[in-house]
Design a protein around this motif. Structure first.
Motif, PDB file in Angstrom:
ATOM      1  N   LEU A 107      61.976  38.052 -24.912  1.00 21.02           N
ATOM      2  CA  LEU A 107      63.058  37.769 -25.730  1.00 21.02           C
ATOM      3  C   LEU A 107      64.290  38.221 -25.456  1.00 21.02           C
ATOM      4  N   CYS A 108      65.413  37.435 -25.384  1.00 25.02           N
ATOM      5  CA  CYS A 108      66.571  38.044 -24.815  1.00 25.02           C
ATOM      6  C   CYS A 108      67.136  38.909 -25.914  1.00 25.02           C
ATOM      7  N   THR A 109      67.919  40.090 -25.396  1.00 23.44           N
ATOM      8  CA  THR A 109      68.393  41.047 -26.339  1.00 23.44           C
ATOM      9  C   THR A 109      69.546  40.826 -27.051  1.00 23.44           C
ATOM     10  N   HIS A 110      70.011  39.655 -26.863  1.00 25.40           N
ATOM     11  CA  HIS A 110      71.395  39.097 -27.495  1.00 25.40           C
ATOM     12  C   HIS A 110      70.715  38.651 -28.858  1.00 25.40           C
ATOM     13  N   LEU A 111      70.078  37.583 -28.805  1.00 26.85           N
ATOM     14  CA  LEU A 111      69.775  36.948 -30.114  1.00 26.85           C
ATOM     15  C   LEU A 111      68.291  36.347 -30.152  1.00 26.85           C
ATOM     16  N   GLY A 112      67.595  36.777 -29.379  1.00 28.62           N
ATOM     17  CA  GLY A 112      66.111  36.363 -29.413  1.00 28.62           C
ATOM     18  C   GLY A 112      65.639  35.044 -28.604  1.00 28.62           C
ATOM     19  N   ILE A 125      68.015  32.891 -16.711  1.00 31.06           N
ATOM     20  CA  ILE A 125      69.220  32.450 -17.507  1.00 31.06           C
ATOM     21  C   ILE A 125      68.792  32.017 -18.826  1.00 31.06           C
ATOM     22  N   CYS A 126      69.404  32.695 -19.762  1.00 33.41           N
ATOM     23  CA  CYS A 126      68.961  32.427 -21.218  1.00 33.41           C
ATOM     24  C   CYS A 126      69.651  31.088 -21.738  1.00 33.41           C
ATOM     25  N   PRO A 127      68.824  30.058 -22.092  1.00 35.15           N
ATOM     26  CA  PRO A 127      69.247  28.559 -22.565  1.00 35.15           C
ATOM     27  C   PRO A 127      70.449  28.883 -23.941  1.00 35.15           C
ATOM     28  N   CYS A 128      70.333  30.040 -24.537  1.00 30.86           N
ATOM     29  CA  CYS A 128      71.111  29.852 -25.825  1.00 30.86           C
ATOM     30  C   CYS A 128      72.628  30.247 -25.693  1.00 30.86           C
ATOM     31  N   HIS A 129      73.084  31.340 -24.828  1.00 27.47           N
ATOM     32  CA  HIS A 129      74.322  31.687 -24.682  1.00 27.47           C
ATOM     33  C   HIS A 129      74.653  32.045 -23.390  1.00 27.47           C
ATOM     34  N   GLY A 130      73.860  31.469 -22.561  1.00 29.96           N
ATOM     35  CA  GLY A 130      74.053  32.020 -21.027  1.00 29.96           C
ATOM     36  C   GLY A 130      74.018  33.158 -20.498  1.00 29.96           C
TER      37      GLY A 130
HETATM   38  S1  FES Z   1      70.156  34.708 -26.904  1.00 29.87           S
HETATM   39 FE1  FES Z   1      69.990  34.894 -24.944  1.00 29.87          FE
HETATM   40  S2  FES Z   1      72.272  34.709 -24.629  1.00 29.87           S
HETATM   41 FE2  FES Z   1      72.303  34.614 -26.446  1.00 29.87          FE
END
Ligand code: FES
Ligand code: HEM
Lengths: 179, 303, 409
Positions: A107-112, A125-130
């Motif tokens: 889970l991405c440490t940005h927003l999951g 590469i995270c699909p949500c916010h790159g």
């Molecule tokens: S949740 Fe992965 S970049 Fe925002």
């Protein structure tokens, strides 16, 4: 006399508050995770057949766990913090049965969101916010603020038990690689 | 004073109603069976003294169907094959001596269906030869019986091949295994196979018994302890015509089984009994304080 | 428009007063809501009921967190998950079940108190009627709740009670199936009764409680002697500091202090039942999972429905239903069937005194008979008690019409 009236009313009110606290305690316990949920907190993974540089997804405590057997020649990725070393040398990798593995909570440490792995670039590469991570889970590109999280693990032979803290995990803890 | 008189009237009618709908009504609904405390008076003691050594020598008669795990003797068939052949899986004999009544066992070996008061029994009569032979085998089984038996082991040996206990994760063919499903499909083939075996076993069992013996997870709440006790001691006396055989537990054996049933059927009992006095104590103090407040408020009202 | 002081600090007393009239509210609802001094502990039963409803609501909310309203899982979600896995789940369940049963004991005491002291008469008719609506709503709530654990009693009670709606020889089987959403009680049935139990009926109950309290405000509660007096005048005496001379006391804190004391005693009794004597409220038969192919040897409603059930039982199907319907509605009509203007305790009202105690004994008798197996003498005794019940109500207008006026004390 009126004082005594007030005093008794207040004493009773206070005591009723005490009872309410007791009931709140029971209510809090009701909100706790069930024993079956807690018992489900351990997952055993057998890494003996994991192919190199291929993303393997497992599940631990309901969360995806990402595993990569990192190839020796994994491409160096330049990170914003200037970290330009080969991912294979990353101190976050776990050695099991003579091979190095990345074992992280996916889970991405940005927003999951769950980042996608691109084997040819050796990066996520995270699909949500790159956001981007290298094959060891280190951040290459913001917004994620910190590397992908390493779950507590214990190594036994070619097997890894997630949810237990083995000596290797404790070493990472001591080195401040995980917290 | 007047309040107390009124209270007495209210309590009187409440108690009469309670008595009528609970103790009295239940006494009219269920016939009361006074058990014999697992003494089995209908079975005569043979007076024979068994010789465990001779029993051990003769045990092959039993192990052609039964296993004795504690002695390293495996059952010739697994639960599935055995149920296909006999309708029910013959029990492992390791713990039998620790749970069942000697007199009953000797009678059972000579004529199982008769001792069990069952219409039919998969086990044939006369397997031990003479009465003395039966006494020898029973003496042997007693000699190998473990000193300490857990409540669950007692349940498994005495009831567990016919009754499941899903809250205790027990099925008629063993504990529900810990398996891991396939993460991609969500399927759990191992578990599905196990469930299929349980289903097959249960179907055979239902054919054999006439119906599927009920799951005993919360039988401890569904029946009174007295009922369970007298029923297990002599099923026909309590429920004439029932398919359940008399199993011949000793008093201690039953208590073990009962402890297991209570642990799955009423697991909150220990905490309930611990919490009760605190809550009641709280309300006693609460009431005393409330009385103080009431008295202070109503003082000088000329009432 | 009202005056709003621009300098009042937000949420200060004055600020709130201008917007919400907190002082007025407090006066009207509590400190100047006048209660006669001449009452006994039976007048605390209303607050005991309100408290018990609160207990049901709170324990119900916690049960709701793990209850699963499907025929496959309902039984185990209650008996396994809630009873053994959820922290203190067993406590909520025992509290909920015991409260659901005990609430009816208090309701019956509350009703009979009203009948005994004539508290349903002129001016107080709506209190009585809204109270009866609450009784009906609680009955529906209890019945729907009883379906939820999906045990043998749930299933068969659901079967039997919904079948009542075929209305005897009218054979309205379509109606019964419509109520169930199926030919037999099944998933559709459980789902809708779950909805009724946790949403619709509780909403009704809350509304009815507000209505019930509203109907009380103007007529004020009755008193032990049925005495009528001028509440305004008596209130003035109290406000002038003549606590002793005044016949009234304010609800808060004086009446409340007695209520809370009675509640304390009630809760000792209540929690004694919860911890040590809950079987009466949690029928053992309902710990067998629902089985549509096997009726348990004895089925009976919970104790609080037994008296009306017994009125149904001794008669043939159609007459039984009519008798049952009669029993359900007749209490609503009490204010109109009682033709005597006397507002006084039953023991001062001549024949009505006998009528009252016969009613109590008859209902206790019907309750007990309702649980006994309907065989032999019990059937005959049951018929007698049912007949007496009907006869009592037919006699009521005549008995009360002949009643001599009793001078108020
Ligand atoms: S949740 Fe992965 S970049 Fe925002
Ligand atoms: C108005 C008063 C209420 C009454 C008389 C009542 C009555 C009942 C009864 C008789 C049962 C079956 C008890 C048992 O066998 O365990 C029950 C169960 C249940 N009730 Fe209520 N109830 C009331 C209010 C509520 C409210 C307000 C909620 C939730 C908002 C609620 C939620 C539940 C749930 C989830 C169950 C199923 C759990 C169980 O069976 O133990 N109840 N209720």
């Amino acid at each position: 006399m009126s004082d005594r009236r007030d005093f008794m009313g207040m004493a009773l009110g206070g005591f009723a508050g005490l009872g309410a606290l007791g009931a709140l305690y029971a209510a809090k316990r009701t909100w706790d995770p069930l024993p079956s949920v807690k018992a489900g907190g351990f997952t055993t993974l057998d890494l003996s057949n994991v192919p190199e540089n291929t993303l393997v997804v497992e599940k631990w405590r309901g969360k995806p766990v990402l595993i990569i057997k990192v190839p020796k020649n994994a491409k160096p990725n330049s990170a914003p913090n200037g970290n330009n070393e080969n991912a294979y040398d990353d101190k976050r990798l776990v050695t099991v049965g003579g091979h190095k593995y990345m074992i992280v909570i996916g889970l991405c440490t940005h927003l999951g969101c769950i980042p996608d792995y691109f084997p040819e670039k050796n990066k996520f590469i995270c699909p949500c916010h790159g956001g981007q991570f290298n094959a060891a889970g280190e951040v290459l590109k913001a917004p994620p603020p910190s590397p992908l999280v390493i779950p507590p693990f214990k190594i036994t032979g070619t097997k890894v038990v997630l949810g237990e803290e083995g000596p290797e995990y404790k070493k990472l803890l001591a080195a401040g690689v995980v917290s | 004073m007047k309040d107390l008189k009124i209270l007495a009237v209210v309590v009187f009618f409440t108690l009469v109603t309670y008595w009528g709908v609970e103790p009295f009504a239940h006494s009219q609904m269920h016939k009361h069976v006074e058990g014999h405390n697992f003494t089995y008076p209908d079975i005569k003691a043979s007076g024979l003294k068994g010789d465990p050594a001779k029993g051990k020598a003769a045990i092959a008669a039993c192990t052609s169907c039964h296993g004795i795990k504690s002695q390293g003797i495996k059952a010739p068939m697994d639960a599935m094959a055995a149920s296909a052949a006999y309708g029910v899986n013959p029990p492992d004999l390791s713990n039998v001596g620790a749970l069942f009544d000697t007199k009953y066992l000797i009678a059972f070996l000579q004529n199982p269906a008769h001792a069990a008061k069952a219409k039919k029994m998969a086990m044939p009569a006369g397997m031990a030869g003479t009465a003395q032979g039966a006494a020898d085998i029973v003496a042997y089984l007693k000699s190998i019986a473990p000193k300490e038996l857990s409540a669950k082991e007692a349940f498994v040996t005495a009831c567990g091949r016919c009754h499941a206990n899903r809250y205790g994760k027990w099925t008629q063919i063993g504990d529900v295994p810990k398996t891991k499903g396939n993460i991609k499909t969500g399927n759990d083939v191992e578990l599905t196979k196990f469930k299929m075996n349980v289903a097959k076993y249960q179907d055979k069992l239902a054919d054999y018994m006439g119906k599927l013996p009920p799951d005993l997870s919360i039988i401890a709440r569904a029946r009174s302890e007295h009922y369970l006790k007298t029923f297990v001691e002599d099923p026909q006396a309590v429920l004439p015509g029932t398919a359940m055989p008399r199993v011949g537990l000793t008093k201690e054996g039953f208590e073990k089984v009962d402890a297991y049933l209570e642990s799955t059927g009423d697991p909150s009992k220990p905490l309930r009994e611990k919490t009760g006095p605190w809550v009641l104590g709280y309300f006693v103090i609460f009431t005393l304080l409330a009385y103080g407040w009431y008295k202070s408020q109503w003082k000088g009202l000329g009432h | 428009m009202a005056h709003f002081d621009p300098n009042a600090k937000p949420f200060s007393h004055k600020w709130l007063n201008e917007r919400l009239g907190v002082d007025t509210l407090k006066r009207v609802l509590s400190t100047e809501y006048w209660i006669p001094k001449n009452i006994n502990f039976l007048w605390a039963m209303g607050m005991v009921l309100a408290a018990t409803f609160g207990v049901l609501l709170i324990s119900g909310i916690f049960l709701l967190m793990y209850y699963v309203p499907t025929t496959k899982e309902a039984f185990d979600s209650v008996n396994y998950t809630i009873m053994s896995q959820v922290g203190y789940g067993w406590l909520w369940r025992h509290v909920h079940a015991v409260a659901a049963s005990v609430v009816f004991l208090i309701i019956y005491i509350h009703m009979l108190t009203g009948i005994y002291y004539g508290s349903y008469k002129r001016g107080r008719e709506l209190i009585w009627i809204s109270g009866m609506l609450l009784f009906v709503a609680f009955s529906a709530e209890a019945f729907s709740g009883y379906m939820l654990p999906w045990g043998q009693m749930s299933y068969w009670a659901g079967m039997v009670i919904t079948n009542l709606f075929s209305l005897g020889s009218l054979n309205l089987n379509g109606l019964v199936e419509w109520i169930r959403g199926d030919y037999v009680p099944g998933q559709a049935f459980l789902g809708r009764f779950f909805m009724l139990h946790v949403v619709l009926i509780p909403l009704f109950i809350i509304g009815l409680i507000v209505l019930h309290f509203g109907t009380l405000r103007l007529p004020h509660v009755n008193n032990q002697d049925g005495e009528e007096f001028d509440f305004e005048a008596e209130a003035e005496k109290w406000k002038a500091g003549k606590r002793k001379e005044s016949k009234v006391i304010p609800f808060n804190p004086v009446f409340l202090s007695k209520d809370v004391f009675v509640m304390g005693i009630y809760f000792i009794f209540f929690f004694y039942l919860v911890f040590y004597h809950f079987e009466f409220a949690m029928d053992p038969v309902n710990f067998d999972p629902a089985n549509g192919l096997k009726t348990p040897p004895h089925i009976y409603p919970e104790w609080y429905f037994l008296w009306s059930y017994e009125i149904l039982r001794p008669f043939s199907k159609n007459i039984g239903l009519i008798a049952f319907g009669f029993a359900q509605v007749i209490f609503f009509l009490l204010p109109f069937l009682d033709r005597s203007p006397n507002v006084a305790p039953a023991n001062r009202r001549g024949i009505f005194k006998i009528w009252f105690w016969l009613l109590v004994i008859d209902m206790v008798g019907l309750t007990i008979l309702g649980k006994l197996p309907p065989v032999g003498t019990w059937t005959i005794v049951g018929t007698v008690f049912a007949d007496v019940f009907i006869a009592l109500w037919i006699a009521l207008p005549f008995v009360t019409k002949m009643e001599k006026p009793v001078g108020g004390k």
